[in-house]
Design a protein around this motif. Structure first.
Motif, PDB file in Angstrom:
ATOM      1  N   LYS A  17    -124.897 -13.298  -0.766  1.00 54.49           N
ATOM      2  CA  LYS A  17    -124.784 -11.838  -0.793  1.00 54.49           C
ATOM      3  C   LYS A  17    -126.085 -11.218  -1.286  1.00 54.49           C
ATOM      4  CE  LYS A  17    -121.969  -8.060  -2.673  1.00 54.49           C
ATOM      5  NZ  LYS A  17    -122.585  -7.155  -1.764  1.00 54.49           N
ATOM      6  N   ASP A  21    -128.434  -8.648   0.678  1.00 53.13           N
ATOM      7  CA  ASP A  21    -128.641  -7.335   0.064  1.00 53.13           C
ATOM      8  C   ASP A  21    -130.134  -7.036  -0.084  1.00 53.13           C
ATOM      9  OD1 ASP A  21    -125.896  -6.960  -0.113  1.00 53.13           O
ATOM     10  OD2 ASP A  21    -125.793  -7.329  -2.276  1.00 53.13           O
ATOM     11  N   ASP A  26    -125.963  -4.680   4.138  1.00 48.29           N
ATOM     12  CA  ASP A  26    -124.793  -4.490   3.286  1.00 48.29           C
ATOM     13  C   ASP A  26    -123.729  -5.528   3.607  1.00 48.29           C
ATOM     14  OD1 ASP A  26    -125.862  -2.250   2.002  1.00 48.29           O
ATOM     15  OD2 ASP A  26    -125.120  -0.911   3.559  1.00 48.29           O
ATOM     16  N   THR A  27    -123.165  -6.086   2.558  1.00 45.07           N
ATOM     17  CA  THR A  27    -122.098  -7.078   2.703  1.00 45.07           C
ATOM     18  C   THR A  27    -120.959  -6.727   1.760  1.00 45.07           C
ATOM     19  OG1 THR A  27    -123.078  -8.503   1.018  1.00 45.07           O
ATOM     20  CG2 THR A  27    -123.698  -8.948   3.307  1.00 45.07           C
ATOM     21  N   TYR A  28    -119.839  -7.356   1.993  1.00 46.13           N
ATOM     22  CA  TYR A  28    -118.674  -7.220   1.116  1.00 46.13           C
ATOM     23  C   TYR A  28    -118.181  -8.620   0.820  1.00 46.13           C
ATOM     24  CZ  TYR A  28    -113.911  -6.417  -0.426  1.00 46.13           C
ATOM     25  OH  TYR A  28    -112.750  -6.434  -1.147  1.00 46.13           O
ATOM     26  N   ILE A  45    -119.344  -8.785   6.808  1.00 43.48           N
ATOM     27  CA  ILE A  45    -120.506  -8.010   7.230  1.00 43.48           C
ATOM     28  C   ILE A  45    -120.136  -7.135   8.421  1.00 43.48           C
ATOM     29  CG2 ILE A  45    -121.343  -9.810   8.768  1.00 43.48           C
ATOM     30  CD1 ILE A  45    -124.170  -9.059   7.711  1.00 43.48           C
TER      31      ILE A  45
END
Length: 83
Positions: A17, A21, A26-28, A45
């Protein structure tokens, strides 16, 4: 959002991540339920950044992978003379 990769531990998932970043992607990070806490950490993603993210993580893995002939150093206890 789309599943990018699964990780067995939070440390590995958070490294991936952080790499993405830092590249502006952007990732979750979807974590397993607290009662399980071990298991699949899913890095999610946006669909349109999927291929780019895979390429970045693959390149990062090459940069941090150990060479095939690497051996860990001997510990001091391995080199001490046995009396």
């Amino acid at each position: 959002m789309k599943l990018l990769r699964k990780y067995d531990n939070a440390a590995s998932a958070n490294v991936a991540k952080s790499v993405l970043d830092s590249c502006g992607i952007d990732t979750y990070l979807a974590e397993p339920p607290v009662v399980l806490k071990a298991g699949s950490f899913r890095l999610m993603i946006a669909d349109e950044r999927f291929d780019e993210a895979i390429a970045i993580l693959d390149e990062h893995q090459k940069d941090v992978a150990l060479p095939d002939d690497w051996e860990p150093p001997k510990s001091p206890s391995d080199t001490e003379e046995q009396t």
